[in-house]
Motif scaffolding. Structure first.
Motif: not given
Length: 294
Positions: A153-163, A170-178
């Protein structure tokens, strides 16, 4: 998407190895060293069966790499990253940074799409204010790798690319705000690895897992079935399989306690099959009357 956005996206991924701030230089991964995160379409996806260690995750998406001066002499490095683990669907038990435990799921590992945990290991590599040390800090969200795939969720908007959702991966997304997920105070990535478990059960049997909790092994009979029929990492054979023989083999192996915990990084399906058959002292044959493979 306009050309400028595409170029910006490419730069965001290559920022894993090339600093975007003045005076900062990041070394490329050493050739042939699979323990360092890489961006490569040529690397094979690992097949990891049983509860086992998976090293050298492939980076498949990332946002801008940022270095920021801390309160002392350290520079802290941040980036949101999506890493591929192995073929799934599987379970994620632990996350390691530089072979140190950054997160341990204990009795509640990650088993489903969208499950998120907080990695609170800010001093994993040493003191958080010391240059070259620091740790890992931020959120990690899991995708189990089933046939439907999953878009964070929200990953396409954050990266600016279709996913694409990456079915069976199997995958892991490491993310934090700012600024992004915190990776420590060294410009080069510390090796990331995972304790992961894929326990195939294509014939819906109750003996697909062999061994006690904490050392779960896959039943080799069902791994062989997957190698024969799976279109992603197997041979996708059109041959009919004698499932009764596979189930009987699975029962025998479970009774003997003979499971398998193994990660294959570069081997072909035929090489994996040969290794498993050698382990269980088995042979694949085609029945001359029915034509079924067993």
């Amino acid at each position: 998407m306009d050309p400028i956005s595409i170029i910006a996206g490419i730069l965001a991924v290559y920022a894993l190895f090339t600093a975007l701030t003045a005076g900062l230089s990041i070394k490329s991964p050493e050739p042939g060293n699979p323990k360092l995160p890489t961006v490569s379409q040529s690397r094979k996806i690992p097949l990891a069966v049983g509860r086992t260690l998976v090293t050298g995750p492939n980076v498949i998406e990332a946002t801008k790499y940022t270095g920021k001066k801390g309160s002392h002499e350290e520079t802290r490095y941040y980036q949101n990253i999506e890493m591929a683990i192995a073929y799934g669907p599987g379970t994620l038990y632990k996350i390691f940074g530089d072979e140190k435990t950054a997160w341990d799921g204990g009795a509640t590992p990650l088993t489903d799409d969208g499950q998120e945990i907080f990695v609170d290991a800010i001093g994993l590599f040493g003191h958080r204010r010391t240059p070259g040390e620091g740790g890992m800090y931020g959120y990690a969200m899991y995708a189990r790798g089933d046939s439907a795939g999953y878009i964070f969720p929200g990953w396409e908007a954050k990266t600016g690319r279709d996913q694409p959702g990456y079915p069976m991966l199997s995958r892991v997304k490491f993310e934090s705000a700012d600024l992004g997920f915190y990776w420590g105070n060294a410009p080069n990535y510390r090796p990331v690895s995972f304790e992961y478990g894929f326990l195939p059960n294509p014939l819906n049997q109750g003996n697909s897992v062999i061994g006690a909790t904490g050392s779960e092994a896959a039943n080799p009979a069902y791994v062989l079935y997957e190698i024969l029929k799976n279109s992603e990492y197997g041979t996708s054979s059109p041959a009919q399989v004698d499932t009764a023989s596979i189930i009987a083999m699975g029962t025998t192996l479970a009774n003997e306690g003979l499971g398998i915990r193994r990660t294959w990084y570069t081997e072909s399906a035929s090489e994996i099959e040969a290794e498993i058959l050698s382990l269980i002292d088995g042979v694949r044959y085609r029945d001359p009357l029915t034509g079924f493979v067993a």
